[in-house]
Design a protein around this motif. Structure first.
Motif, PDB file in Angstrom:
ATOM      1  N   SER A  32      58.029  67.311  16.142  1.00  0.00           N
ATOM      2  CA  SER A  32      58.183  67.373  17.594  1.00  0.00           C
ATOM      3  C   SER A  32      58.961  68.610  18.005  1.00  0.00           C
ATOM      4  O   SER A  32      59.751  69.157  17.247  1.00  0.00           O
ATOM      5  CB  SER A  32      58.903  66.133  18.097  1.00  0.00           C
ATOM      6  OG  SER A  32      60.213  66.118  17.598  1.00  0.00           O
ATOM      7  N   TYR A  69      60.822  59.201  29.456  1.00  0.00           N
ATOM      8  CA  TYR A  69      59.975  60.108  28.673  1.00  0.00           C
ATOM      9  C   TYR A  69      60.700  60.567  27.411  1.00  0.00           C
ATOM     10  O   TYR A  69      60.138  60.552  26.319  1.00  0.00           O
ATOM     11  CB  TYR A  69      59.581  61.299  29.545  1.00  0.00           C
ATOM     12  CG  TYR A  69      58.678  62.285  28.857  1.00  0.00           C
ATOM     13  CD1 TYR A  69      57.354  61.967  28.583  1.00  0.00           C
ATOM     14  CD2 TYR A  69      59.138  63.539  28.487  1.00  0.00           C
ATOM     15  CE1 TYR A  69      56.508  62.867  27.954  1.00  0.00           C
ATOM     16  CE2 TYR A  69      58.306  64.450  27.862  1.00  0.00           C
ATOM     17  CZ  TYR A  69      56.997  64.105  27.600  1.00  0.00           C
ATOM     18  OH  TYR A  69      56.173  65.005  26.969  1.00  0.00           O
ATOM     19  N   VAL A  70      61.943  60.953  27.551  1.00  0.00           N
ATOM     20  CA  VAL A  70      62.727  61.388  26.388  1.00  0.00           C
ATOM     21  C   VAL A  70      62.921  60.213  25.427  1.00  0.00           C
ATOM     22  O   VAL A  70      62.829  60.380  24.209  1.00  0.00           O
ATOM     23  CB  VAL A  70      64.077  61.990  26.830  1.00  0.00           C
ATOM     24  CG1 VAL A  70      64.991  62.236  25.648  1.00  0.00           C
ATOM     25  CG2 VAL A  70      63.847  63.287  27.603  1.00  0.00           C
ATOM     26  N   LEU A 117      59.686  59.745  23.492  1.00  0.00           N
ATOM     27  CA  LEU A 117      59.551  60.766  22.454  1.00  0.00           C
ATOM     28  C   LEU A 117      60.436  60.457  21.249  1.00  0.00           C
ATOM     29  O   LEU A 117      60.034  60.639  20.099  1.00  0.00           O
ATOM     30  CB  LEU A 117      59.900  62.148  23.018  1.00  0.00           C
ATOM     31  CG  LEU A 117      58.924  62.733  24.027  1.00  0.00           C
ATOM     32  CD1 LEU A 117      59.436  64.071  24.543  1.00  0.00           C
ATOM     33  CD2 LEU A 117      57.544  62.889  23.425  1.00  0.00           C
ATOM     34  N   THR A 118      61.631  59.952  21.509  1.00  0.00           N
ATOM     35  CA  THR A 118      62.546  59.587  20.432  1.00  0.00           C
ATOM     36  C   THR A 118      61.968  58.451  19.592  1.00  0.00           C
ATOM     37  O   THR A 118      62.034  58.475  18.364  1.00  0.00           O
ATOM     38  CB  THR A 118      63.913  59.176  21.007  1.00  0.00           C
ATOM     39  OG1 THR A 118      64.411  60.245  21.818  1.00  0.00           O
ATOM     40  CG2 THR A 118      64.914  58.874  19.907  1.00  0.00           C
ATOM     41  N   MET A 158      58.792  57.721  19.286  1.00  0.00           N
ATOM     42  CA  MET A 158      57.605  58.213  18.600  1.00  0.00           C
ATOM     43  C   MET A 158      57.967  58.974  17.325  1.00  0.00           C
ATOM     44  O   MET A 158      57.206  58.961  16.358  1.00  0.00           O
ATOM     45  CB  MET A 158      56.781  59.095  19.538  1.00  0.00           C
ATOM     46  CG  MET A 158      56.083  58.298  20.612  1.00  0.00           C
ATOM     47  SD  MET A 158      55.272  59.315  21.869  1.00  0.00           S
ATOM     48  CE  MET A 158      54.128  60.244  20.882  1.00  0.00           C
ATOM     49  N   GLU A 159      59.122  59.619  17.315  1.00  0.00           N
ATOM     50  CA  GLU A 159      59.564  60.336  16.116  1.00  0.00           C
ATOM     51  C   GLU A 159      59.821  59.380  14.959  1.00  0.00           C
ATOM     52  O   GLU A 159      59.737  59.772  13.804  1.00  0.00           O
ATOM     53  CB  GLU A 159      60.829  61.136  16.413  1.00  0.00           C
ATOM     54  CG  GLU A 159      60.591  62.361  17.252  1.00  0.00           C
ATOM     55  CD  GLU A 159      61.870  63.101  17.559  1.00  0.00           C
ATOM     56  OE1 GLU A 159      62.939  62.707  17.041  1.00  0.00           O
ATOM     57  OE2 GLU A 159      61.802  64.082  18.319  1.00  0.00           O
ATOM     58  N   PRO A 172      62.615  68.055  23.539  1.00  0.00           N
ATOM     59  CA  PRO A 172      62.185  67.416  24.796  1.00  0.00           C
ATOM     60  C   PRO A 172      62.519  68.306  25.993  1.00  0.00           C
ATOM     61  O   PRO A 172      63.471  69.090  25.951  1.00  0.00           O
ATOM     62  CB  PRO A 172      62.993  66.126  24.850  1.00  0.00           C
ATOM     63  CG  PRO A 172      63.578  65.936  23.518  1.00  0.00           C
ATOM     64  CD  PRO A 172      63.595  67.253  22.828  1.00  0.00           C
TER      65      PRO A 172
END
Length: 64
Positions: free
Chosen positions: A4, A36-37, A40-41, A43-44, A7
Motif C-alpha cells: 500500500s 477510509y483510512v 485501508l488499515t 485491508m493491509e 493514505p
C-alpha cells in the motif's frame, strides 16, 4: 494485495471530496476520511496468500 501507499491526508481527501460534486459538510469529510483510512488499515491485514489446504472445506447438505 500489492504494497500500500501512504493514505491520503485530510487535505488531499477534502480536495477529492470537493471534486466529487457532493454536498458534504466539513464533519462529513472528516468522518469519511477516518473511515477510509481505517478501511485501508484493515485491508493491509488481509494475507496475500491463503493456506487453502489448512482446513478441509465444510459441506452442508440439505438432506441432513
Amino acid at each position: 494485495m500489492p504494497p500500500s501507499k501512504t493514505p491520503p491526508t485530510l487535505e488531499e481527501f477534502r480536495v477529492r471530496a470537493a471534486q466529487s460534486g457532493l454536498t458534504l459538510t466539513p464533519e462529513d469529510v472528516e468522518h469519511l476520511h477516518k473511515g477510509y483510512v481505517g478501511l485501508l488499515t484493515l485491508m493491509e491485514r488481509i494475507p496475500s496468500h491463503w493456506a487453502w489446504a489448512a482446513e478441509p472445506p465444510h459441506v452442508f447438505r440439505a438432506d441432513e
